[in-house]
Write a protein that holds these residues in place. Structure first.
Motif, short mmCIF file in Angstrom:
data_model
loop_
_atom_site.label_atom_id
_atom_site.label_comp_id
_atom_site.label_asym_id
_atom_site.label_seq_id
_atom_site.Cartn_x
_atom_site.Cartn_y
_atom_site.Cartn_z
N ALA A 178 0.80 -1.22 0.00
CA ALA A 178 0.00 0.00 0.00
C ALA A 178 0.84 1.28 0.00
O ALA A 178 0.56 2.20 -0.80
CB ALA A 178 -0.96 -0.01 1.19
N PRO A 179 1.88 1.41 0.85
CA PRO A 179 2.67 2.65 0.80
C PRO A 179 3.34 2.87 -0.55
O PRO A 179 3.37 4.00 -1.05
CB PRO A 179 3.70 2.46 1.92
CG PRO A 179 3.07 1.47 2.85
CD PRO A 179 2.31 0.55 1.97
N ALA A 180 3.87 1.80 -1.15
CA ALA A 180 4.52 1.94 -2.46
C ALA A 180 3.50 2.28 -3.54
O ALA A 180 3.80 3.04 -4.47
CB ALA A 180 5.27 0.64 -2.81
N SER A 181 2.29 1.75 -3.41
CA SER A 181 1.23 2.10 -4.36
C SER A 181 0.83 3.56 -4.20
O SER A 181 0.56 4.26 -5.18
CB SER A 181 0.03 1.18 -4.14
OG SER A 181 -1.07 1.60 -4.91
N HIS A 182 0.79 4.02 -2.97
CA HIS A 182 0.40 5.41 -2.70
C HIS A 182 1.40 6.39 -3.29
O HIS A 182 1.01 7.47 -3.78
CB HIS A 182 0.28 5.61 -1.19
CG HIS A 182 -0.14 6.98 -0.78
ND1 HIS A 182 -1.37 7.52 -1.11
CD2 HIS A 182 0.51 7.95 -0.07
CE1 HIS A 182 -1.47 8.74 -0.62
NE2 HIS A 182 -0.33 9.03 0.01
N THR A 183 2.69 6.05 -3.28
CA THR A 183 3.71 6.94 -3.83
C THR A 183 3.84 6.81 -5.34
O THR A 183 4.54 7.62 -5.96
CB THR A 183 5.07 6.65 -3.19
OG1 THR A 183 5.43 5.27 -3.43
CG2 THR A 183 5.03 6.89 -1.69
N GLY A 184 3.22 5.79 -5.93
CA GLY A 184 3.27 5.64 -7.37
C GLY A 184 4.34 4.70 -7.87
O GLY A 184 4.45 4.48 -9.09
N LEU A 185 5.13 4.11 -6.99
CA LEU A 185 6.17 3.17 -7.42
C LEU A 185 5.57 1.83 -7.84
O LEU A 185 6.17 1.10 -8.65
CB LEU A 185 7.19 2.95 -6.31
CG LEU A 185 8.06 4.15 -5.93
CD1 LEU A 185 8.99 3.80 -4.78
CD2 LEU A 185 8.86 4.64 -7.13
N VAL A 186 4.41 1.49 -7.27
CA VAL A 186 3.72 0.25 -7.61
C VAL A 186 2.31 0.60 -8.06
O VAL A 186 1.67 1.50 -7.49
CB VAL A 186 3.67 -0.71 -6.40
CG1 VAL A 186 2.74 -1.88 -6.68
CG2 VAL A 186 5.06 -1.23 -6.07
N ARG A 187 1.84 -0.08 -9.09
CA ARG A 187 0.47 0.12 -9.54
C ARG A 187 -0.25 -1.22 -9.42
O ARG A 187 0.11 -2.20 -10.07
CB ARG A 187 0.44 0.63 -10.98
CG ARG A 187 -0.97 0.97 -11.47
CD ARG A 187 -0.92 1.81 -12.70
NE ARG A 187 -0.38 3.14 -12.41
CZ ARG A 187 0.02 4.01 -13.34
NH1 ARG A 187 -0.04 3.66 -14.61
NH2 ARG A 187 0.49 5.19 -12.99
N LEU A 188 -1.27 -1.24 -8.58
CA LEU A 188 -2.04 -2.46 -8.31
C LEU A 188 -3.26 -2.50 -9.22
O LEU A 188 -3.98 -1.51 -9.36
CB LEU A 188 -2.49 -2.50 -6.85
CG LEU A 188 -1.38 -2.65 -5.80
CD1 LEU A 188 -1.94 -2.43 -4.40
CD2 LEU A 188 -0.72 -4.01 -5.89
#
Length: 449
Positions: free
Chosen positions: A235-245
């Motif tokens: 979730a934190p990485a998705s929030h910063t845009g590094l991961v897209r779920l």
């Protein structure tokens, strides 16, 4: 009064259980204590009784308030020492009862010699020197008898030398009690592994980020625990845009829409799922063309995020879809993502109930497998391989009241690990989704002209 009585009852049960445990295994100390009391009688000063009471209260407080530290420093080492002594004493009788002994020239019964006996709780490991004519298959055939004779939960048999067999007994179920999935911190963790639970040794269970992952288990086996622990960890990485779920849930979204804000895109029908998968395949192809001749491995950035496709029930796309064209296109897209997606930064994380090849033809393309409770030993072999079954992994024996418990085979080829995922309640999923929503969907970087 009822609360006080309940508390006192729990305390009495705790002390009786632990006192009886050590009394059974340390009778000599009990006899020494009895001799000291008989010798001194009523001449024991009161301050000694106060010191004993204070010590007992300190030990109980340590065990109650810091249970993990108590187990690691006191309970597990003590059990290890006592288990080693008990095993060495019982081994000749056990070997004879399980058919692993022979008779020498004079007719005496000879048991396989113990080379080493070590115990790092909950595992008791002993290396056995085989007798002439014995082989590892003899110990595998007697593994269930040995496990029952020692009262162990599991037994793994391995060949360690030309005339040596390593027996690894699991003596205690350290994963019996459920635990909650911790809410992620503010800082995004390194995009290498995601902590989803604990291993049998009490260490964090980390799933590597990158290998396509398949979680197989019957209904009620805890696939949701593994899925949400994995998603919340990102979730934190998705929030910063590094991961897209990207979420696919063909049960009308009953599972994934609980945390819909964590996902950049979601699909709840077969048509939407196929369109999403084909779009991701196109993005993957554009990225590989941009990387060709310049980059061999993907490094996540906000411009080029790591894409993770989370599929709640994979068989709904690969076997149960009634429209043949959609089924064919979905299977093709999943095969392309699984066979070509790792290097350019695309990962498929899928769950399913039926691991048969006719249900999931692309099963072999998933390099990271998690086996939860399954129907029979054949399904265990389908998910984790014949080697895992030979090593003593039986997913069909996992208890129904232990959802999220399973086995995983490490990528380095080590022995299978028994693991358990944390439980993520609806409230936790909603709270994390509100705290770490995915950023608005941005246009994918186009291929340069």
């Amino acid at each position: 009064m009822l609360a006080l009585a309940s508390f006192l009852a729990r305390e009495v049960r705790w002390w009786v259980r632990h006192i009886l445990y050590f009394v059974r295994r340390a009778l000599g100390l009990v006899l020494i204590a009895a001799a000291l009391i008989w010798w001194f009688g009523d001449r024991v000063p009161s301050y000694i009784l106060v010191a004993l009471a204070f010590t007992a209260a300190t030990i109980r407080g340590w065990a109650l308030l810091a249970s993990s530290n108590w187990r690691a420093r006191i309970e597990w080492p003590a059990r290890g020492v006592l288990s080693r002594l008990a095993f060495r004493w019982r081994w000749p009788t056990m070997a004879e009862a399980c058919g692993l002994t022979q008779r020498d020239e004079v007719g005496d019964i000879v048991a396989p010699a113990l080379r080493t006996v070590t115990c790092r709780w909950p595992w008791l490991r002993c290396e056995v020197k085989t007798l002439p004519g014995q082989k590892m298959g003899d110990f595998e055939a007697a593994s269930e008898a040995l496990r029952h004779a020692l009262g162990a939960l599991h037994l793994r048999v391995e060949q360690v030398a030309a005339a040596g067999v390593l027996l690894t007994f699991t003596m205690d179920d350290t994963l019996a009690s459920p635990f909650a999935t911790p809410e992620p911190g503010i800082e995004a963790a390194a995009l290498e592994v995601v902590e989803v639970g604990r291993t049998e040794a009490g260490k964090p269970w980390n799933l590597p980020l990158g290998p396509h992952t398949l979680v197989a288990g019957c209904s009620g086996s805890g696939k949701g625990s593994v899925l949400w622990s994995f998603v919340l960890g990102l979730a934190p990485a998705s929030h910063t845009g590094l991961v897209r779920l990207h979420g696919i849930d063909l049960k009308g979204g009953m599972e994934l829409l609980m945390g819909a804000r964590l996902f950049a895109t979601t699909a709840t029908t077969a048509a939407e799922a196929v369109a999403l998968l084909e779009e991701l395949v196109e993005q993957m192809r554009k990225r590989t063309r941009r990387y060709a001749g310049h980059v061999r491995f993907h490094e996540p950035t906000v411009e080029d995020p790591f894409h993770v496709v989370v599929i709640d029930e994979l068989a709904a796309l690969t076997a149960y879809c009634t429209e043949r064209d959609l089924l064919r296109r979905a299977e093709l897209a999943i095969n392309l993502l699984c066979s070509q997606g790792r290097a350019p930064g695309f990962m498929v994380f899928a769950c399913l109930q039926d691991p048969r090849k006719e249900v999931i033809p692309s099963r072999g393309l998933f390099t990271q497998m998690v086996g939860l409770r399954l129907k029979d030993v054949n399904e265990t072999a389908m998910v984790l391989g014949e080697t895992a079954v030979t090593a003593g992994v039986h997913c069909h024996r996992i208890r129904r009241d232990a959802p999220g418990t399973g086995y995983v085979v490490p990528e380095d080829g080590g022995p299978p690990l028994r693991v358990r995922a944390g439980f993520a309640s609806d409230e936790v999923v909603r709270a994390v989704a509100d705290r770490f929503p995915a950023p608005p969907h941005e246009q994918v970087v186009e291929e340069p002209a």
